[in-house]
Design a protein around this motif. Structure first.
Motif, PDB file in Angstrom:
ATOM      1  N   ASP A  70       0.857  -1.201  -0.056  1.00 55.93           N
ATOM      2  CA  ASP A  70      -0.144  -0.016   0.051  1.00 55.93           C
ATOM      3  C   ASP A  70       0.920   1.206   0.066  1.00 55.93           C
ATOM      4  N   VAL A 194      -8.013   2.337   4.013  1.00 54.93           N
ATOM      5  CA  VAL A 194      -7.146   2.248   2.531  1.00 54.93           C
ATOM      6  C   VAL A 194      -7.519   1.570   1.571  1.00 54.93           C
ATOM      7  N   LYS A 195      -8.052   0.426   1.784  1.00 55.07           N
ATOM      8  CA  LYS A 195      -8.743  -0.244   0.517  1.00 55.07           C
ATOM      9  C   LYS A 195      -9.465   0.602  -0.357  1.00 55.07           C
ATOM     10  N   LYS A 198      -7.590   3.288  -2.165  1.00 52.51           N
ATOM     11  CA  LYS A 198      -7.027   2.773  -3.392  1.00 52.51           C
ATOM     12  C   LYS A 198      -7.796   2.677  -4.430  1.00 52.51           C
TER      13      LYS A 198
END
Length: 204
Positions: A70, A194-195, A198
């Motif tokens: 990440d 975070v996902k 992204k």
């Protein structure tokens, strides 16, 4: 409702006057030292929420780390993006989200995180309502011309599903559910946020 020109001006003003993460935390702490919270409504409850949120942010600042893949993803971002976040110091969801968003911003020289307070920017939050409500935190991702690339918030996608399903079944969120939601945040450790970010950046 703001016109497109008026909205651009509000966004420009917010970015120019927005706080960096450390400034935001300092403001919350300074206000708490005087027995106050951020926001236009002052009460013992709001002060207590601020104290709890401050402890959560401090914990996530110490414990949250981006996975190497990440970190590489955000480090490799070629496009300049401003993360403009509408928040308040007493907001529990913001206390979980902002440390994660800050770590994302720190990982990339092309991401700038700025934070403004909801109650001081009513016209702005009115332009970015969630299901008709002024829910926070609200992330507005902007390019260098202040075009809106995407928005995110007030919760990670999986938490949003949990909340919506519970409201559909029970009508409102109970104290017990709110406790369970905090447990979900602690178990998730910021990974859903975070996902989500992204996925949004990959789509740019």
């Amino acid at each position: 409702m703001l016109s497109q020109i008026e909205l651009k001006n509000k966004l420009k003003e917010a970015v120019n006057n927005g706080m960096h993460y450390e400034e935001y935390k300092t403001l919350i702490n300074d206000l708490m030292d005087t027995g106050k919270s951020t926001g236009h409504t002052q009460s013992d409850d709001m002060l207590n929420y601020s104290k709890l949120s401050q402890k959560r942010m401090k914990r996530w600042d110490k414990t949250f780390k981006l996975k190497s893949e990440d970190n590489s993803f955000f480090e490799g971002l070629k496009k300049r993006v401003t993360f403009l976040v509408i928040s308040e110091g007493w907001c529990g969801d913001a206390a979980h989200a902002l440390p994660v968003l800050n770590k994302i911003a720190e990982s990339s020289e092309n991401i700038d995180l700025k934070i403004v307070l909801r109650d001081d920017n009513d016209e702005l939050i009115q332009a970015f309502l969630t299901n008709g409500g002024k829910s926070i935190p609200k992330l507005i991702a902007l390019d260098d011309r202040l075009n809106v690339l995407f928005t995110w918030g007030p919760r990670p996608s999986l938490a949003t599903t949990l909340v919506n399903n519970y409201k559909t079944t029970h009508g409102k969120l109970t104290p017990k559910f709110k406790e369970d939601l905090q447990k979900w945040y602690n178990k998730d450790k910021g990974q859903n946020t975070v996902k989500d970010i992204k996925i949004e950046i990959e789509a740019l």
